[in-house]
Scaffold this active site. Structure first.
Site, PDB file in Angstrom:
ATOM      1  N   GLY A 171       0.790  -1.228   0.000  1.00  0.00           N
ATOM      2  CA  GLY A 171       0.000   0.000   0.000  1.00  0.00           C
ATOM      3  C   GLY A 171       0.819   1.273   0.000  1.00  0.00           C
ATOM      4  O   GLY A 171       0.293   2.354   0.265  1.00  0.00           O
ATOM      5  N   SER A 210       2.326  -3.409  -3.660  1.00  0.00           N
ATOM      6  CA  SER A 210       2.265  -2.346  -4.671  1.00  0.00           C
ATOM      7  C   SER A 210       2.435  -2.861  -6.096  1.00  0.00           C
ATOM      8  O   SER A 210       2.951  -2.151  -6.964  1.00  0.00           O
ATOM      9  CB  SER A 210       3.301  -1.255  -4.359  1.00  0.00           C
ATOM     10  OG  SER A 210       2.997  -0.637  -3.120  1.00  0.00           O
TER      11      SER A 210
HETATM   12  C1  PEP Z   1      -2.006  -6.613  -0.072  1.00  0.00           C
HETATM   13  O1  PEP Z   1      -2.951  -6.110   0.508  1.00  0.00           O
HETATM   14  O2  PEP Z   1      -1.761  -7.800   0.105  1.00  0.00           O
HETATM   15  C2  PEP Z   1      -1.207  -5.782  -0.960  1.00  0.00           C
HETATM   16  C3  PEP Z   1      -0.171  -6.295  -1.539  1.00  0.00           C
HETATM   17  O3  PEP Z   1      -1.620  -4.469  -1.114  1.00  0.00           O
HETATM   18  P1  PEP Z   1      -1.101  -3.426  -2.231  1.00  0.00           P
HETATM   19  O4  PEP Z   1      -1.098  -4.154  -3.545  1.00  0.00           O
HETATM   20  O5  PEP Z   1      -2.082  -2.321  -2.194  1.00  0.00           O
HETATM   21  O6  PEP Z   1       0.287  -3.031  -1.852  1.00  0.00           O
END
Ligand code: PEP
Length: 247
Positions: A171, A210
């Site tokens: 995130g 991400s």
């Molecule tokens: C996740 O919630 O497992 C995750 C990887 O979130 P993001 O892709 O938003 O980093």
């Protein structure tokens, strides 16, 4: 060779009005690409309706956690048989947000994964180091230790999925470099081989943190990366489908 799994994690996002995104993803992954599976893990409140929306498609639906016990006095929790009964095929266990917000230890995660398997679900066991652990040069030691401690004793390797998610990459937009992902996934595969022998080659090891349509192709071509666990970019069908297309 492990199959490829492109998995979304909607976290605490999604209400009835979000179901058209599930329908669009379901339509976009059907018919399935050979060797590539698609899954969206949704909040418990959406499990039944998301499963119905994906019923005639190649899209699978998963839960985001489950309790280690089958039933009992655990207000607000959801058991693995409940997740399965709602139509899920998979369930995330040990996500770093659960570990941080709810104090779930690797021993708890192993018990949750065992409960998931017992209920007929495939657990996606999440592991990953913090920024401080990476900066200290101990990322591989920490994450392989988490893996060993989070695996249910005597598990059938055919029933497992592992997700490497560096906490600092979730995130934040700070995706791990291809080199760092390669190094970690190679170490995780070696660790699994030490436990399961040749069958370890069939266990999907996902990268999460991400991942988005712009960086997915580079990450998904790393040798021991067998897919992604995607948070933010799984909320919009167009983004999730672009990552699926890159797989
Ligand atoms: C996740 O919630 O497992 C995750 C990887 O979130 P993001 O892709 O938003 O980093």
């Amino acid at each position: 060779m492990a199959r490829t799994l492109i998995a979304g994690n909607w976290k605490m996002n999604g209400v009835s009005a979000s179901l058209p995104e599930i329908e669009a993803i379901a339509a976009g992954v059907t018919p399935a690409k050979p060797g590539v599976e698609a899954l969206i893990c949704v909040p418990a409140t959406l499990l039944t309706r998301a499963s119905a929306a994906a019923a005639e498609s190649a899209l699978m639906i998963g839960g985001e956690t489950c309790h280690a016990k089958v039933s009992g006095a655990h207000t607000g929790d959801i058991s693995a048989p409940m997740v399965a009964d709602a139509g899920a095929s998979h369930v995330i266990v040990g996500h770093s947000e659960r570990r941080a917000d709810h104090g779930e230890s690797s021993e708890t995660v192993a018990a949750q994964a065992a409960a998931a398997i017992e209920a007929g679900l495939t657990p996606i066991i999440c592991i990953g180091e913090t920024a401080a652990e990476r900066d200290s040069g101990k990322a591989i030691e920490v994450v392989t230790g988490m893996l060993r401690a989070s695996l249910p004793a005597g598990a059938d390797p055919a029933r497992l999925v592992i997700a490497y998610e560096p906490v600092w990459a979730i995130g934040t937009g700070n995706v791990a470099t291809v080199e760092a992902v390669d190094e970690m996934h190679t170490a995780l595969r070696a660790c699994l081989s030490g436990i399961f022998g040749a069958a370890a080659g069939d266990i999907p090891i996902l990268y999460g943190g991400s991942m988005n349509p712009g960086n997915a192709a580079g990450l998904l071509t790393v040798r021991d990366v067998n897919g992604g666990l995607i948070g933010g970019a799984s909320l919009k069908a167009a983004d999730f489908l672009a990552i699926y297309a890159a797989a």
